[in-house]
Design a protein around this motif. Sequence first.
Motif, PDB file in Angstrom:
ATOM      1  N   GLU A  40       0.847  -1.187   0.000  1.00  0.00           N
ATOM      2  CA  GLU A  40       0.000   0.000   0.000  1.00  0.00           C
ATOM      3  C   GLU A  40       0.889   1.245   0.000  1.00  0.00           C
ATOM      4  O   GLU A  40       1.856   1.313   0.761  1.00  0.00           O
ATOM      5  N   PRO A  41       0.590   2.235  -0.849  1.00  0.00           N
ATOM      6  CA  PRO A  41       1.410   3.462  -0.843  1.00  0.00           C
ATOM      7  C   PRO A  41       1.269   4.184   0.500  1.00  0.00           C
ATOM      8  O   PRO A  41       0.213   4.197   1.110  1.00  0.00           O
ATOM      9  N   LEU A  42       2.375   4.783   0.938  1.00  0.00           N
ATOM     10  CA  LEU A  42       2.377   5.495   2.220  1.00  0.00           C
ATOM     11  C   LEU A  42       1.873   6.912   2.031  1.00  0.00           C
ATOM     12  O   LEU A  42       2.159   7.568   1.024  1.00  0.00           O
ATOM     13  N   THR A  43       1.165   7.414   3.019  1.00  0.00           N
ATOM     14  CA  THR A  43       0.695   8.789   3.009  1.00  0.00           C
ATOM     15  C   THR A  43       1.894   9.715   3.234  1.00  0.00           C
ATOM     16  O   THR A  43       2.932   9.278   3.758  1.00  0.00           O
ATOM     17  N   PRO A  44       1.770  10.985   2.885  1.00  0.00           N
ATOM     18  CA  PRO A  44       2.871  11.920   3.156  1.00  0.00           C
ATOM     19  C   PRO A  44       3.251  11.968   4.636  1.00  0.00           C
ATOM     20  O   PRO A  44       4.427  12.097   4.967  1.00  0.00           O
ATOM     21  N   GLU A  45       2.257  11.841   5.521  1.00  0.00           N
ATOM     22  CA  GLU A  45       2.538  11.861   6.961  1.00  0.00           C
ATOM     23  C   GLU A  45       3.405  10.662   7.360  1.00  0.00           C
ATOM     24  O   GLU A  45       4.358  10.794   8.132  1.00  0.00           O
ATOM     25  N   LEU A  46       3.070   9.475   6.835  1.00  0.00           N
ATOM     26  CA  LEU A  46       3.850   8.287   7.160  1.00  0.00           C
ATOM     27  C   LEU A  46       5.228   8.329   6.502  1.00  0.00           C
ATOM     28  O   LEU A  46       6.213   7.884   7.089  1.00  0.00           O
ATOM     29  N   LEU A  47       5.311   8.876   5.299  1.00  0.00           N
ATOM     30  CA  LEU A  47       6.623   9.027   4.660  1.00  0.00           C
ATOM     31  C   LEU A  47       7.523   9.938   5.479  1.00  0.00           C
ATOM     32  O   LEU A  47       8.724   9.709   5.582  1.00  0.00           O
ATOM     33  N   HIS A  48       6.921  10.988   6.066  1.00  0.00           N
ATOM     34  CA  HIS A  48       7.687  11.921   6.901  1.00  0.00           C
ATOM     35  C   HIS A  48       8.326  11.208   8.085  1.00  0.00           C
ATOM     36  O   HIS A  48       9.418  11.581   8.530  1.00  0.00           O
ATOM     37  N   GLU A  49       7.666  10.173   8.600  1.00  0.00           N
ATOM     38  CA  GLU A  49       8.186   9.433   9.749  1.00  0.00           C
ATOM     39  C   GLU A  49       9.559   8.822   9.480  1.00  0.00           C
ATOM     40  O   GLU A  49      10.317   8.548  10.400  1.00  0.00           O
ATOM     41  N   PHE A  50       9.902   8.603   8.207  1.00  0.00           N
ATOM     42  CA  PHE A  50      11.182   7.993   7.850  1.00  0.00           C
ATOM     43  C   PHE A  50      12.291   9.016   7.595  1.00  0.00           C
ATOM     44  O   PHE A  50      13.393   8.643   7.221  1.00  0.00           O
ATOM     45  N   THR A  51      12.027  10.303   7.794  1.00  0.00           N
ATOM     46  CA  THR A  51      13.044  11.322   7.539  1.00  0.00           C
ATOM     47  C   THR A  51      13.926  11.516   8.767  1.00  0.00           C
ATOM     48  O   THR A  51      13.540  11.169   9.897  1.00  0.00           O
ATOM     49  N   TRP A  52      15.112  12.102   8.546  1.00  0.00           N
ATOM     50  CA  TRP A  52      16.016  12.427   9.655  1.00  0.00           C
ATOM     51  C   TRP A  52      15.360  13.443  10.577  1.00  0.00           C
ATOM     52  O   TRP A  52      15.537  13.407  11.793  1.00  0.00           O
ATOM     53  N   GLU A  53      14.617  14.358   9.994  1.00  0.00           N
ATOM     54  CA  GLU A  53      13.939  15.384  10.795  1.00  0.00           C
ATOM     55  C   GLU A  53      12.990  14.736  11.803  1.00  0.00           C
ATOM     56  O   GLU A  53      13.006  15.059  12.995  1.00  0.00           O
ATOM     57  N   ALA A  54      12.178  13.792  11.339  1.00  0.00           N
ATOM     58  CA  ALA A  54      11.233  13.122  12.236  1.00  0.00           C
ATOM     59  C   ALA A  54      11.971  12.275  13.265  1.00  0.00           C
ATOM     60  O   ALA A  54      11.585  12.226  14.439  1.00  0.00           O
ATOM     61  N   ALA A  55      13.045  11.615  12.841  1.00  0.00           N
ATOM     62  CA  ALA A  55      13.828  10.802  13.778  1.00  0.00           C
ATOM     63  C   ALA A  55      14.446  11.682  14.855  1.00  0.00           C
ATOM     64  O   ALA A  55      14.477  11.307  16.039  1.00  0.00           O
ATOM     65  N   THR A  56      14.928  12.855  14.458  1.00  0.00           N
ATOM     66  CA  THR A  56      15.511  13.787  15.427  1.00  0.00           C
ATOM     67  C   THR A  56      14.454  14.272  16.409  1.00  0.00           C
ATOM     68  O   THR A  56      14.712  14.362  17.610  1.00  0.00           O
ATOM     69  N   GLU A  57      13.262  14.560  15.901  1.00  0.00           N
ATOM     70  CA  GLU A  57      12.169  14.984  16.781  1.00  0.00           C
ATOM     71  C   GLU A  57      11.842  13.890  17.797  1.00  0.00           C
ATOM     72  O   GLU A  57      11.671  14.174  18.989  1.00  0.00           O
ATOM     73  N   ARG A  58      11.783  12.637  17.346  1.00  0.00           N
ATOM     74  CA  ARG A  58      11.496  11.525  18.257  1.00  0.00           C
ATOM     75  C   ARG A  58      12.601  11.382  19.301  1.00  0.00           C
ATOM     76  O   ARG A  58      12.337  11.137  20.479  1.00  0.00           O
TER      77      ARG A  58
END
Length: 169
Positions: A40-58
């Motif tokens: 299933e294609p990922l939504t933009p929100e879920l794709l964002h979860e795989f970015t360095w920015e999101a990882a840094t926020e977590r």
Amino acid sequence: AIIPDHPSNRFFMKFPNCLVYQNKWEFVANLRWAQSHEPEPLTPELLHEFTWEAATERFINAAAITNEEAKERARLGKTKLDERIAWFHNELGKGVKGDRLRKVLGGGPISDQVKYVKSKIEGQEPGFDECEDDIDNIFRNLGYSSITQSIRSSFEKGILLPNSLAAWI
């Protein structure tokens, strides 16, 4: 992804293409399902979860300490302990002492940070070929110091030795 049901995998379970299993039968069923279906294609929100920015926020959110937690740590004396540990860590790695410790712990040629910095200042290429001789000298100089005894004790409990250390411990 087909992953085991484990606390370390909780982050991935929110993704629609994540198939979780608890036993070998579920794994086989999930594998067969994955082979017979398109992801299933990922939504933009879920794709964002795989970015360095999101990882840094977590990471920042996980490491953050609330005011209440800070007060509790201070009340229990943990703040002072944290400061002491940080000071010890910083001091231990400085200068020639830090180089020696890095060598003893298996850092190899990269351990010669002081020598490297001096060679850069003097404009010459650092020579790392003397590393084995340096390690031998360190162990001769350390002899039966408490750190050598501690390392020896750790190795006797089954930790593997780098070749250069085995002859001295």
